[in-house]
Every structure is written in structure tokens, then in C-alpha cells.
Design an enzyme around this catalytic site. Structure first.
Site, PDB file in Angstrom:
ATOM      1  N   ASP A  89       0.956  -1.114   0.010  1.00 55.49           N
ATOM      2  CA  ASP A  89       0.112  -0.005   0.036  1.00 55.49           C
ATOM      3  C   ASP A  89       1.030   1.112   0.015  1.00 55.49           C
ATOM      4  OD1 ASP A  89      -1.975  -1.884   0.448  1.00 55.49           O
ATOM      5  OD2 ASP A  89      -2.796  -0.921   2.180  1.00 55.49           O
ATOM      6  N   LYS A 152      -7.010   3.584  -2.796  1.00 61.60           N
ATOM      7  CA  LYS A 152      -7.241   3.329  -1.170  1.00 61.60           C
ATOM      8  C   LYS A 152      -7.270   4.688  -0.764  1.00 61.60           C
ATOM      9  CE  LYS A 152      -4.926   1.959   3.233  1.00 61.60           C
ATOM     10  NZ  LYS A 152      -3.606   1.328   3.613  1.00 61.60           N
ATOM     11  N   LYS A 181     -10.289   0.261  -1.590  1.00 61.22           N
ATOM     12  CA  LYS A 181     -10.171   0.150  -0.250  1.00 61.22           C
ATOM     13  C   LYS A 181     -10.375   1.183   0.623  1.00 61.22           C
ATOM     14  CE  LYS A 181      -6.343  -1.439   3.213  1.00 61.22           C
ATOM     15  NZ  LYS A 181      -5.004  -1.772   3.345  1.00 61.22           N
TER      16      LYS A 181
END
EC number: 4.1.2.4
Length: 223
Positions: A89, A152, A181
Site C-alpha cells: 500500500d 485506497k 479500499k
């Protein structure tokens, strides 16, 4: 798919201890979370603890500010993969996005995507709380162009977390084939259901056990 399989079971606090990582990985095995999301220093231990499990190891890149150079982020990815990470991430270069330096934003993401190619799934954190809606859309469009697997919302370390409105905007922007996400402030099953309804396909939460068991989180975190 169960809710557990959509959750990245998260421990990213700077004072996280080995004991907490061992508990995190044990819970991931027990509940079948998608991954444990840990800082790079804990990747190797987490991978050892999850050997043979369905849950994988996710780590963070350029975290939490996103202000490293593309070359540093690429090195972080390679190191994490070598230590057993299967998902990364990364935080975008937020200042570059604000400056409308889209070339740098794309190059930054692409450095991570290229370093991870075929070895780890990439999620791009755009830090929605710091962006206008126009910037959120642009960040998502650049991330897709650069080859990300997911976009995300948040690090959980800035001024705000995921909202259903942002998830819906991100989903609309990236279309049906890129993951979205929700991370930051997602603490209950109801929170998760709202995010899924808005278009989320993955949830980042430190309250994973409480979410799937229906219990109240022992201590609420921002992520």
C-alpha cells in the site's frame, strides 16, 4: 465472500511490538482475514507466522507522508517482497498532485507498480482528507493509468479517514475492474457494510476482530 476475507487486519502504529504482531497474525489465521497490514520492519516475522495460511502479508510504502522519491519507494517494495510481502500500500506524492505535477505523480506510482510486477498487488493511497473532489478524481485516474490494482482512501495518520461518499466517487472514477479500499475510521460491521455498499472491495481496519465478531473495539484507532 465473507467480510473477513475483505479485511486487511492492520497494525501500523509506530510503537507496535513483536507481541502485538504475533497476536495479529494469529488472529488472521483464526478469522481468515485477507491480509495483515504491517510496517516494513514486521514483514519478515509476519510472513513466517503466516506460512501456509490463506492470509498474506501487506506492507506500506512511502508511509504515511508519501514524500519519498520514486526510487526510494521502489527500493522499499523490492525489500518488502524479498521479506515476504504479497501486497503493498503506497502513498502518492500528495504535494505533486496539489501542484498539478501529474507526470511526477504517475512516475512515482509506476515505480512501485514496476517494482511489484508479478510479485505483489499494489494499492495506491490518495489521502482523500487532504484533497478536493477534483484532486481525488485526478489521483484515481493517474493511479489507474500507472497500473495500480487498487485505490485506497487513507493512511489513518492524517486529518480524516474513509467516507462512503469518497468510496462512491473513487468507484465511479476507476470503474468496475480496479479495487477500492476503505481505510481510516472503519470500526464496526455497520461501517464496513456502508463502505461495501458504496463500492469498496477491501477494508483496512485495526478493529478486524471486533468487526467480524460484532464486539465493541477495545480501543478505537484511526485506521
Amino acid at each position: 465472500m465473507t467480510i473477513a476475507k475483505m479485511i486487511d487486519h492492520t497494525a501500523l502504529k509506530p510503537d507496535t511490538t513483536k507481541e502485538q504482531i504475533l497476536a495479529l497474525t494469529k488472529e488472521a489465521r483464526e478469522y481468515g482475514f485477507a491480509s495483515v497490514c504491517v510496517n516494513p520492519t514486521w514483514v519478515k516475522l509476519s510472513a513466517e507466522q503466516l506460512a501456509g495460511a490463506e492470509s498474506v502479508v501487506c506492507t506500506v510504502i512511502g508511509f504515511p507522508l508519501g514524500a519519498n522519491t520514486p526510487e526510494v519507494k521502489a527500493f522499499e517494495v523490492k525489500d518488502a517482497i524479498q521479506n515476504g510481502a504479497k501486497e503493498v500500500d503506497m502513498v502518492i506524492n500528495i504535494g505533486a498532485l496539489k501542484d498539478k505535477d501529474d507526470e511526477l505523480v504517475e512516475r512515482d506510482i509506476r515505480a512501485v507498480v514496476d517494482a511489484a510486477k508479478g510479485k505483489a498487488l499494489v494499492k495506491v493511497i490518495i489521502e482523500t482528507c487532504l484533497l478536493t473532489d477534483e484532486e481525488k478524481v485526478r489521483a484515481c485516474e493517474i493511479a489507474v493509468k500507472a497500473g495500480t490494482d487498487f485505490v485506497k482512501t487513507s493512511t489513518g495518520f492524517s486529518t480524516g479517514g474513509a467516507t462512503a461518499e469518497d468510496i462512491a466517487l473513487m468507484r465511479k472514477t476507476v470503474g468496475p475492474n480496479i479495487g477500492v479500499k476503505a481505510s481510516g475510521g472503519v470500526r464496526t460491521k455497520e461501517d464496513v457494510e456502508k463502505m461495501i455498499e458504496a463500492g469498496a472491495t477491501r477494508i483496512g481496519a485495526s478493529a478486524g476482530v471486533a468487526i467480524v465478531s460484532g464486539e465493541k473495539p477495545a480501543k478505537p484507532d484511526n485506521y
